[in-house]
Each structure stands twice: as structure tokens, then as C-alpha cells.
Design a protein around this motif. Structure first.
Motif, mmCIF file in Angstrom:
data_model
loop_
_atom_site.group_PDB
_atom_site.id
_atom_site.type_symbol
_atom_site.label_atom_id
_atom_site.label_comp_id
_atom_site.label_asym_id
_atom_site.label_seq_id
_atom_site.Cartn_x
_atom_site.Cartn_y
_atom_site.Cartn_z
ATOM 1 N N ALA A 1 0.833 -1.211 0.000
ATOM 2 C CA ALA A 1 0.000 0.000 0.000
ATOM 3 C C ALA A 1 0.865 1.258 0.000
ATOM 4 C CB ALA A 1 -0.920 0.002 1.217
ATOM 5 N N ALA A 2 2.083 1.151 0.543
ATOM 6 C CA ALA A 2 3.006 2.289 0.576
ATOM 7 C C ALA A 2 3.814 2.409 -0.714
ATOM 8 C CB ALA A 2 3.945 2.155 1.769
ATOM 9 N N GLY A 3 3.553 1.515 -1.684
ATOM 10 C CA GLY A 3 4.206 1.607 -2.978
ATOM 11 C C GLY A 3 5.441 0.751 -3.147
ATOM 12 N N MET A 4 5.689 -0.136 -2.188
ATOM 13 C CA MET A 4 6.872 -0.993 -2.243
ATOM 14 C C MET A 4 6.549 -2.352 -2.853
ATOM 15 S SD MET A 4 8.007 -0.104 1.667
ATOM 16 C CE MET A 4 9.466 -1.139 1.742
ATOM 17 N N SER A 5 7.571 -3.004 -3.393
ATOM 18 C CA SER A 5 7.451 -4.419 -3.727
ATOM 19 C C SER A 5 7.603 -5.184 -2.414
ATOM 20 C CB SER A 5 8.564 -4.853 -4.691
ATOM 21 O OG SER A 5 8.452 -4.196 -5.917
ATOM 22 N N ALA A 6 6.815 -6.227 -2.226
ATOM 23 C CA ALA A 6 6.879 -6.964 -0.968
ATOM 24 C C ALA A 6 6.707 -8.448 -1.221
ATOM 25 C CB ALA A 6 5.808 -6.460 -0.005
ATOM 26 N N TYR A 7 7.504 -9.234 -0.506
ATOM 27 C CA TYR A 7 7.482 -10.681 -0.675
ATOM 28 C C TYR A 7 7.234 -11.360 0.658
ATOM 29 C CZ TYR A 7 8.781 -15.348 -2.228
ATOM 30 O OH TYR A 7 8.760 -16.684 -2.541
ATOM 31 N N ARG A 8 6.265 -12.260 0.677
ATOM 32 C CA ARG A 8 5.900 -13.004 1.893
ATOM 33 C C ARG A 8 6.879 -14.150 2.106
ATOM 34 N NH1 ARG A 8 4.534 -16.194 5.624
ATOM 35 N NH2 ARG A 8 2.483 -16.208 6.579
ATOM 36 N N TRP A 9 7.647 -14.046 3.183
ATOM 37 C CA TRP A 9 8.697 -15.015 3.488
ATOM 38 C C TRP A 9 8.116 -16.315 4.017
ATOM 39 C CZ3 TRP A 9 13.743 -15.683 2.717
ATOM 40 C CH2 TRP A 9 14.460 -16.527 3.567
ATOM 41 N N ASN A 10 8.588 -17.431 3.451
ATOM 42 C CA ASN A 10 8.186 -18.754 3.929
ATOM 43 C C ASN A 10 9.362 -19.572 4.436
ATOM 44 O OD1 ASN A 10 5.254 -18.764 3.029
ATOM 45 N ND2 ASN A 10 6.287 -18.261 1.105
ATOM 46 N N GLY A 11 10.572 -19.136 4.097
ATOM 47 C CA GLY A 11 11.756 -19.873 4.526
ATOM 48 C C GLY A 11 12.889 -19.694 3.534
ATOM 49 N N PRO A 12 14.067 -20.252 3.852
ATOM 50 C CA PRO A 12 15.248 -20.055 3.009
ATOM 51 C C PRO A 12 15.087 -20.494 1.553
ATOM 52 C CG PRO A 12 15.899 -20.869 5.153
ATOM 53 C CD PRO A 12 14.396 -20.939 5.114
ATOM 54 N N TYR B 1 14.280 -16.987 -5.315
ATOM 55 C CA TYR B 1 13.412 -15.999 -5.958
ATOM 56 C C TYR B 1 13.909 -14.584 -5.665
ATOM 57 C CZ TYR B 1 9.536 -12.843 -6.715
ATOM 58 O OH TYR B 1 8.792 -11.776 -7.119
ATOM 59 N N LEU B 2 14.287 -14.320 -4.426
ATOM 60 C CA LEU B 2 14.714 -12.973 -4.045
ATOM 61 C C LEU B 2 15.997 -12.574 -4.782
ATOM 62 C CD1 LEU B 2 13.973 -13.140 -0.214
ATOM 63 C CD2 LEU B 2 12.648 -11.955 -1.980
ATOM 64 N N ARG B 3 16.904 -13.510 -4.958
ATOM 65 C CA ARG B 3 18.112 -13.211 -5.720
ATOM 66 C C ARG B 3 17.739 -12.785 -7.147
ATOM 67 N NH1 ARG B 3 20.268 -17.669 -2.685
ATOM 68 N NH2 ARG B 3 22.007 -16.940 -1.409
ATOM 69 N N ALA B 4 16.810 -13.525 -7.739
ATOM 70 C CA ALA B 4 16.401 -13.214 -9.116
ATOM 71 C C ALA B 4 15.705 -11.854 -9.180
ATOM 72 C CB ALA B 4 15.475 -14.315 -9.625
ATOM 73 N N ALA B 5 14.882 -11.556 -8.157
ATOM 74 C CA ALA B 5 14.157 -10.290 -8.143
ATOM 75 C C ALA B 5 15.114 -9.104 -8.045
ATOM 76 C CB ALA B 5 13.169 -10.262 -6.977
ATOM 77 N N LEU B 6 16.167 -9.253 -7.259
ATOM 78 C CA LEU B 6 17.128 -8.161 -7.093
ATOM 79 C C LEU B 6 18.067 -8.046 -8.295
ATOM 80 C CD1 LEU B 6 17.982 -8.593 -3.322
ATOM 81 C CD2 LEU B 6 16.738 -6.683 -4.340
#
Length: 206
Positions: A183-194, A199-204
Motif C-alpha cells: 500500500a506504501a508503494g513498495m514491492s513486498a514478498y511473503r517469506w516462507n523460509g530459506p 526468488y529474491l536473488r532473481a528479483a534483485l
């Protein structure tokens, strides 16, 4: 329209970078004859937790309040306080895979912030867990007086990272915080574990 690639990372503390072994609380509850889960139920009830997360009371005052609320279950104020203090001595453990990821991201030139609802004990916890210097910024709700998922919290975090919301990737294990960040305009990812690190490496990496 595709989102801009994130140039900063904001990571939650408890549940992402720090984890707690539930067996510790279970042993304290067993030792003091408490019902299973009661320490967490009392300590994390919103009426008890909200004041300490926004800096209205300090960690020691919060511990006293939890002990007072626990006293009827124990029957003795001294034993109640001893139980809470013994439970609170355990400050959790760092997830080594998440820490390695943070180091990797920072080495690539991406700023990393810790975005957490925490008490005034946070700096001491970071030091005890050897995390001092591992993050570019620390955004502690009890310092700024606002907690996640309020939009003002995320605005403060982006300001600390010196990065506009659209270029910050936020990682948290709570749905409400994820919704607030988006809602604040950020990308956000729901963490489930290592396993999510791939995915996070690819996103960055864009």
C-alpha cells in the motif's frame, strides 16, 4: 507497466533474519507449571505488545507487565517474574542462510535495511547476535514511534534507505506487513523460509 528493479532491500527481523526455538518457551512453561503457549499468548497480546513496540514503555516495563498478567496462573508474583525473565533471556538465533544472502546483496552494492517492530532492546540483541555492522540501516518501531503495517512506518524506512518506495523490496513473514508495504508503494514478498532466497536473488538481479 513493469516495476523498476529494486535497488534496496528491507528485511524483517523476527521470523526472517532471527528465529526462535519454541522448545525454549515450552521448557520454561513446563518448569513453572504453566499451560502450553501461555507466555506467548500474554506477551504478544496486542494490548500488551503495542505500547512497547511504539516506545511508550521500555522492554523492562513490558516484562513487568507480562509478569503481572501471568501471576494469577502461577499464584506468586516472584515466580511469575522469574518465569518471564528466564524466558526472555533467550534472544533467538540468526538464520545463517539469510545472513549470507544479506552479505551477498550488500557486496553487490544494494543497500539493506532491517525493518522491524521491536523494543528498545533491539540494539543489544543485534550486538549479542553479532549483527552489528551487517546492515546499512535499522528501522525500529519503538524508536520512530510507529509500527508496521502503518504506511508512515514504511515511509520512514524508505527515507532511511534513501530510496524511493518503488525501488525497495521488502521481505516479511506476516501478511499484514506485506499488505502495508504494498500500500506504501513498495514491492513486498511473503517469506516462507530459506527456499525463497532463490526468488529474491532473481528479483534483485532484475
Amino acid at each position: 507497466m513493469a516495476r523498476e528493479r529494486a535497488t534496496a532491500l528491507l528485511v524483517d527481523f523476527d521470523g526472517v533474519l532471527r528465529r526462535f526455538d519454541p522448545a525454549v518457551a515450552a521448557r520454561v512453561e513446563q518448569e513453572y507449571g504453566l499451560s502450553s503457549g501461555v507466555l506467548g499468548e500474554i506477551a504478544e497480546s496486542w494490548g500488551m505488545l503495542q505500547p512497547v513496540l511504539t516506545g511508550q514503555v521500555n522492554h523492562a516495563e513490558w516484562v513487568s507487565s507480562v509478569a503481572d498478567a501471568l501471576t494469577p496462573s502461577v499464584g506468586d508474583p516472584g515466580r511469575a517474574r522469574a518465569a518471564v525473565e528466564q524466558w526472555q533471556r533467550y534472544r533467538g538465533e540468526v538464520d545463517p542462510q539469510v545472513l549470507a544472502f544479506i552479505r551477498e546483496v550488500r557486496a553487490a552494492g544494494i543497500r539493506v535495511g532491517l525493518g522491524t517492530n521491536a523494543t528498545d532492546l533491539l540494539d543489544a540483541d543485534l550486538a549479542a547476535l553479532d549483527l552489528t555492522g551487517e546492515l546499512d540501516v535499522v528501522v525500529n518501531s519503538s524508536v520512530i514511534g510507529i509500527h508496521k503495517p502503518a504506511p508512515e512506518y514504511f515511509q520512514a524506512a524508505c527515507a532511511a534507505l534513501e530510496t524511493p518506495p518503488g525501488r525497495v523490496l521488502f521481505v516479511d513473514d506476516e501478511d499484514r506487513a506485506i499488505s502495508g508495504a504494498r500500500a506504501a508503494g513498495m514491492s513486498a514478498y511473503r517469506w516462507n523460509g530459506p527456499a525463497d532466497l532463490r526468488y529474491l536473488r532473481a528479483a534483485l538481479a532484475g
